[in-house]
Scaffold this motif. Sequence first.
Motif, mmCIF file in Angstrom:
data_model
loop_
_atom_site.group_PDB
_atom_site.id
_atom_site.type_symbol
_atom_site.label_atom_id
_atom_site.label_comp_id
_atom_site.label_asym_id
_atom_site.label_seq_id
_atom_site.Cartn_x
_atom_site.Cartn_y
_atom_site.Cartn_z
ATOM 1 N N ARG A 270 26.190 5.302 50.435
ATOM 2 C CA ARG A 270 25.260 5.770 51.465
ATOM 3 C C ARG A 270 24.151 6.585 50.789
ATOM 4 O O ARG A 270 24.261 6.974 49.624
ATOM 5 C CB ARG A 270 26.016 6.609 52.495
ATOM 6 C CG ARG A 270 27.079 5.817 53.260
ATOM 7 C CD ARG A 270 27.802 6.686 54.279
ATOM 8 N NE ARG A 270 28.627 7.700 53.638
ATOM 9 C CZ ARG A 270 29.890 7.503 53.255
ATOM 10 N NH1 ARG A 270 30.463 6.325 53.433
ATOM 11 N NH2 ARG A 270 30.573 8.481 52.693
ATOM 12 N N THR A 271 23.091 6.847 51.545
ATOM 13 C CA THR A 271 21.909 7.515 50.984
ATOM 14 C C THR A 271 22.260 8.846 50.323
ATOM 15 O O THR A 271 21.828 9.136 49.198
ATOM 16 C CB THR A 271 20.863 7.755 52.089
ATOM 17 O OG1 THR A 271 20.501 6.505 52.666
ATOM 18 C CG2 THR A 271 19.619 8.428 51.503
ATOM 19 N N ASP B 142 28.457 14.587 53.241
ATOM 20 C CA ASP B 142 28.368 13.179 53.609
ATOM 21 C C ASP B 142 29.755 12.611 53.896
ATOM 22 O O ASP B 142 29.931 11.840 54.850
ATOM 23 C CB ASP B 142 27.692 12.386 52.491
ATOM 24 C CG ASP B 142 27.594 10.915 52.820
ATOM 25 O OD1 ASP B 142 26.728 10.556 53.639
ATOM 26 O OD2 ASP B 142 28.397 10.128 52.274
ATOM 27 N N ALA C 160 30.987 11.105 57.457
ATOM 28 C CA ALA C 160 31.476 9.724 57.572
ATOM 29 C C ALA C 160 32.875 9.693 58.179
ATOM 30 O O ALA C 160 33.183 8.827 59.008
ATOM 31 C CB ALA C 160 31.494 9.073 56.186
#
Length: 294
Positions: free
Chosen positions: A120-121, A280, A284
Amino acid sequence: MARRGIAFGVAAYALWGLFPLYWPLLKPAGAVEILAHRIMWSLVAVAAVLAARRSLRWVRTLTVRQVALLALAAVVVTVNWGTYIYAVNSGQTIEAALGYFINPLISVLFGVVVFRERLRTWQWCAVGMGTLAVVVLTVDYGRPPWIALVLAFAFGTYGLIKKFVDMPSAEGLAVETAVLFLPAMGFVLMLEGQGEGTFGHHGVGQAVLLAAAGVVTAVPMMFFNAAAIRLPLTVIGMLQYLAPVLQFAIGVFVQHEEMPASRWTGFLLVWLALVMLTWDGLRAARREALPETA
């Protein structure tokens, strides 16, 4: 269940974090001699634990593939253990702590390379920030932080192999130390034959501490295994930072290692990368949990 799991996890990572206080006590033994004793006495300790549990049936179910993978894991963990002991006993505990700070970033990279995971970013941002930190620290040290990199890659590789083996930590450690037992014992006997061994030649205390390296290795492994079966990976992931934080604190406040401004900059970049990665991961995990609770 969760409270006990957290208690076991904190105990495991706290003991790992306090290792820098233990290995210097084994001097004048060198890093390789300490490593050899750690391997030998770890096998004794873990065998005693398994015998007390009467948990030996698993030996009959071992496959050739598992033994081969555990033998490879044994080599990798030997590199990790030896490098760590050398780092701590040569006054480089802070760099050793760095290795365990960047280990989660290495695990993310392994996920991309080995399991073809798509990042992911924010994960990419964390990896990029970690890479920048290594560049900054390379300039600071005047060389790549090889101790940190060896520790991070060795431990990451070890975890990767153990994932493929899929065996409880005590049983896995028993096989790994059994694979290395004879080479370790041979090295110790060679040192004794050359009159360079320290076991039994520097007082009872030093001999006891060398032998206790097995217990010191096995106990946090048992605690970690108990935590892993009780806690979700997100919680384990948060607890893992306790060990390098303690190692870093020991390096700075107990062993009084140098921390110039440029080194602080590198560490701050690493910590920022870990904040990104952790945030992150939690986001998630929360997203995945939402459909279940809806």
